[in-house]
Design a protein around this motif. Sequence first.
Motif, mmCIF file in Angstrom:
data_model
loop_
_atom_site.group_PDB
_atom_site.id
_atom_site.type_symbol
_atom_site.label_atom_id
_atom_site.label_comp_id
_atom_site.label_asym_id
_atom_site.label_seq_id
_atom_site.Cartn_x
_atom_site.Cartn_y
_atom_site.Cartn_z
ATOM 1 N N MET A 99 -2.367 3.758 16.498
ATOM 2 C CA MET A 99 -1.396 4.441 15.770
ATOM 3 C C MET A 99 -1.473 4.909 14.538
ATOM 4 S SD MET A 99 0.846 4.599 18.767
ATOM 5 C CE MET A 99 2.375 5.135 17.768
ATOM 6 N N GLU A 100 -2.154 4.274 13.739
ATOM 7 C CA GLU A 100 -2.402 4.563 12.548
ATOM 8 C C GLU A 100 -3.717 3.861 11.818
ATOM 9 O OE1 GLU A 100 -2.688 6.595 9.904
ATOM 10 O OE2 GLU A 100 -0.372 6.906 10.046
ATOM 11 N N VAL A 101 -4.132 4.559 10.734
ATOM 12 C CA VAL A 101 -5.361 3.825 10.008
ATOM 13 C C VAL A 101 -5.028 3.800 8.539
ATOM 14 C CG1 VAL A 101 -7.898 3.974 9.379
ATOM 15 C CG2 VAL A 101 -7.052 4.795 11.709
ATOM 16 N N TYR A 102 -5.236 2.464 8.062
ATOM 17 C CA TYR A 102 -4.802 2.519 6.705
ATOM 18 C C TYR A 102 -6.089 2.037 5.877
ATOM 19 C CZ TYR A 102 -0.196 1.827 8.181
ATOM 20 O OH TYR A 102 1.177 2.237 8.743
ATOM 21 N N ARG A 103 -5.914 2.324 4.708
ATOM 22 C CA ARG A 103 -7.176 1.894 3.773
ATOM 23 C C ARG A 103 -6.635 0.262 3.380
ATOM 24 N NH1 ARG A 103 -10.324 5.300 0.361
ATOM 25 N NH2 ARG A 103 -10.239 7.527 1.140
ATOM 26 N N TYR A 104 -7.718 -0.362 2.601
ATOM 27 C CA TYR A 104 -7.535 -1.814 2.281
ATOM 28 C C TYR A 104 -6.425 -1.974 1.748
ATOM 29 C CZ TYR A 104 -9.036 -6.335 0.690
ATOM 30 O OH TYR A 104 -9.429 -7.705 0.495
ATOM 31 N N ALA A 105 -5.372 -2.787 2.171
ATOM 32 C CA ALA A 105 -4.424 -3.532 1.602
ATOM 33 C C ALA A 105 -3.210 -2.568 1.391
ATOM 34 C CB ALA A 105 -4.728 -4.058 -0.092
ATOM 35 N N GLU A 106 -3.345 -1.329 1.960
ATOM 36 C CA GLU A 106 -2.183 -0.403 1.884
ATOM 37 C C GLU A 106 -1.016 -1.101 2.880
ATOM 38 O OE1 GLU A 106 -3.864 3.925 1.685
ATOM 39 O OE2 GLU A 106 -3.523 3.127 3.508
ATOM 40 N N ARG A 107 0.290 -0.904 2.276
ATOM 41 C CA ARG A 107 1.416 -1.213 2.979
ATOM 42 C C ARG A 107 1.494 -0.823 4.501
ATOM 43 N NH1 ARG A 107 5.581 -5.257 2.597
ATOM 44 N NH2 ARG A 107 7.600 -4.215 3.308
ATOM 45 N N ILE A 108 1.467 -1.648 5.278
ATOM 46 C CA ILE A 108 1.528 -1.237 6.863
ATOM 47 C C ILE A 108 3.084 -1.140 7.248
ATOM 48 C CG2 ILE A 108 1.215 -2.033 9.302
ATOM 49 C CD1 ILE A 108 -0.880 -3.858 8.081
ATOM 50 N N THR A 109 3.174 0.092 7.726
ATOM 51 C CA THR A 109 4.731 0.709 7.793
ATOM 52 C C THR A 109 4.610 0.946 9.373
ATOM 53 O OG1 THR A 109 4.361 2.882 7.068
ATOM 54 C CG2 THR A 109 5.162 1.309 5.510
ATOM 55 N N GLN A 110 3.577 1.475 10.148
ATOM 56 C CA GLN A 110 3.723 1.763 11.536
ATOM 57 C C GLN A 110 3.654 0.609 12.648
ATOM 58 O OE1 GLN A 110 3.412 5.316 12.829
ATOM 59 N NE2 GLN A 110 3.972 3.861 14.565
ATOM 60 N N LYS A 111 4.429 0.816 13.484
ATOM 61 C CA LYS A 111 4.445 -0.480 14.519
ATOM 62 C C LYS A 111 3.405 0.025 15.558
ATOM 63 C CE LYS A 111 8.128 -2.679 13.049
ATOM 64 N NZ LYS A 111 7.883 -3.972 12.690
ATOM 65 N N GLY A 112 2.871 -1.040 16.420
ATOM 66 C CA GLY A 112 2.049 -0.873 17.384
ATOM 67 C C GLY A 112 0.640 -1.398 16.895
ATOM 68 N N PHE A 113 -0.225 -0.943 17.574
ATOM 69 C CA PHE A 113 -1.722 -1.149 17.291
ATOM 70 C C PHE A 113 -2.276 -0.208 15.901
ATOM 71 C CE2 PHE A 113 -6.280 0.116 18.769
ATOM 72 C CZ PHE A 113 -6.756 -1.135 17.840
ATOM 73 N N VAL A 114 -2.767 -0.892 14.970
ATOM 74 C CA VAL A 114 -3.250 0.006 13.932
ATOM 75 C C VAL A 114 -4.477 -0.646 13.402
ATOM 76 C CG1 VAL A 114 -0.994 0.554 13.201
ATOM 77 C CG2 VAL A 114 -2.046 -1.351 12.158
ATOM 78 N N PHE A 115 -5.185 0.242 12.617
ATOM 79 C CA PHE A 115 -6.336 -0.534 12.076
ATOM 80 C C PHE A 115 -6.307 -0.309 10.522
ATOM 81 C CE2 PHE A 115 -10.775 -0.045 10.581
ATOM 82 C CZ PHE A 115 -11.237 -0.766 11.222
ATOM 83 N N MET A 116 -6.938 -1.090 9.817
ATOM 84 C CA MET A 116 -7.143 -1.389 8.381
ATOM 85 C C MET A 116 -8.544 -1.385 8.074
ATOM 86 S SD MET A 116 -5.556 -3.882 5.459
ATOM 87 C CE MET A 116 -4.127 -3.399 5.398
ATOM 88 N N ASP A 117 -8.901 -0.642 7.304
ATOM 89 C CA ASP A 117 -10.718 -0.703 6.799
ATOM 90 C C ASP A 117 -10.675 -1.759 5.909
ATOM 91 O OD1 ASP A 117 -13.155 0.055 6.137
ATOM 92 O OD2 ASP A 117 -12.217 1.245 4.436
ATOM 93 N N THR A 118 -11.538 -2.742 6.235
ATOM 94 C CA THR A 118 -12.016 -3.841 5.480
ATOM 95 C C THR A 118 -13.301 -4.293 5.854
ATOM 96 O OG1 THR A 118 -11.547 -5.777 6.958
ATOM 97 C CG2 THR A 118 -9.430 -4.586 5.926
ATOM 98 N N PRO A 119 -13.951 -5.101 4.983
ATOM 99 C CA PRO A 119 -15.179 -5.544 5.211
ATOM 100 C C PRO A 119 -15.344 -6.539 6.484
ATOM 101 C CG PRO A 119 -14.679 -5.872 2.898
ATOM 102 C CD PRO A 119 -13.550 -5.605 3.518
ATOM 103 N N GLY A 120 -16.345 -7.011 6.967
ATOM 104 C CA GLY A 120 -16.332 -8.113 7.853
ATOM 105 C C GLY A 120 -16.197 -9.302 7.706
ATOM 106 N N PHE A 121 -16.416 -9.421 6.244
ATOM 107 C CA PHE A 121 -16.365 -11.008 5.564
ATOM 108 C C PHE A 121 -14.790 -11.568 5.850
ATOM 109 C CE2 PHE A 121 -15.896 -13.412 1.343
ATOM 110 C CZ PHE A 121 -16.398 -14.761 2.018
#
Length: 515
Positions: free
Chosen positions: A388-410
Amino acid sequence: MIELHDKPATGPTIRLHPADNVVVARIDVALGARLETEGITSRSQVPSGHKIAARAIAKGEPIRKYNVVIGFASADIPAGTYVHSHNMEFREFQRDYAPSRDYRPVEMIPEAERATFQGIVRENGDVGTRNYVAIIATVNCSATVVHRIAAWFTPERLAAFPNVDGVVAFAHGSGCGMEQTGEPMDLLRRTLAGYATHANVAACLVVGLGCERNQVAKLLEAQGLAAGARLKTFVMQDTGGTRRTIEAGVAAVQELLPEANRVSRSEVPASHITVGLQCGGSDGFSSITANPALGAAMDLLVRHGGTAVLSETPEIYGVEHTLTCRARTPEVAQKLIDRIRWWKEEYTVGRDTQINGKVSPGNQSGGLANIFEKSLGSSMKGGTGPLMEVYRYAERITQKGFVFMDTPGFDPCSATGQIAGGANVILFTTGRGSMFGAKPVPSAKLATNTPMYLRLEEDMDINCGEILDGTASLGQMAEKIFRHTLRIASGEPTKSELLGLGDHEFVPWNIGVVG
């Protein structure tokens, strides 16, 4: 989309897709063992969780698992041969991103039938799963002070405030000697602000040194925050130094505790649950048990109106096309493609990092040959629904459902971004046995296999190895995870909380130049 089969595992090997040219050893396979379901004989000893050639594979031919390419044969591989990094190579290949081609809206459960949990409703409408007082450092120079303030509040001193889960310090290694403007500083500030305003935080102290680049006043201004009844600030150079700032901080928390304790839980919809999805210490069973079971549980959560946050960008690399094809719009798909390209073409060029092929020694021992194979399992945590949405690191998540946030694998760094974005539960799968806590958010561990679960039962919350043992189906395990998540969100402590983990896992992503 990766096709999953909801049936308990049986026999010595597991076939994941009819088109696969490898199968996975469910148990240790001996040299010369006859694998009747495949009509082959093992040509070597193969540890459980590792791969066996189901037919002859020619040099250069793609190796397929779940009918997804996970590498290429580096030599001719006869049927029955052990397949791993010694005869399987990592190399790039073209993938069809097919933006939004397979998008299908979620079939939501009727609102009157949706699950509920006992949450903490804040004045602004946000719903928490825990109730902490946070002490946040703007810079590493104030790290000792925030830890000393938090340490003063022992269980004995907090006994009079039973509705407060604790006073916790969030210190980090940045805040100065860094770029003063641009994404590195923006990222740090939105991470700190995300914790300060998190639904699991009743009140917050922000402590700075005074001469750092990440100034307290600038942090608040940039993030639209203001000091007040639940947000207090201290600058060590103005307060009188280390000892006086600790004393002032302790006094401030003492004033905040009575109000923080005036909370109660009430019945709220499961739509207020936002789960940060993590995996660490993955093994060859991660893509067969815990990760797909967690993904199926997240499909359930999304149907109930909740949110599932998949992250760890290096750990979807190689299978990102299975996400972009499910994107809500081509624009959402492009956001994910752009983040992948940034990692590959800017951030990690020429570096010996996971996204460029190699996985950790623990992953290798567990049966994962390269990042493509690891990503295959990692991506399953998000389920099968639309992106449903793609976010940059630590951006506020407002979209419901399955979303992705860009982060490292650590994992600590990745979870920190998810929590800053609003995740109020962390669900963490592991095959080798990762130990992790995530204050101010409860973190539960899902084991991929029974031997590890039994060995580390004090740290593990759910044994997804039951799928491997043939005592539970994937669907049954998903329902168990979903129901357990509701209990955790309602206040039931996780194993990591019982052990007191989570005081040192706050790790904001430092992407900039340090100088």
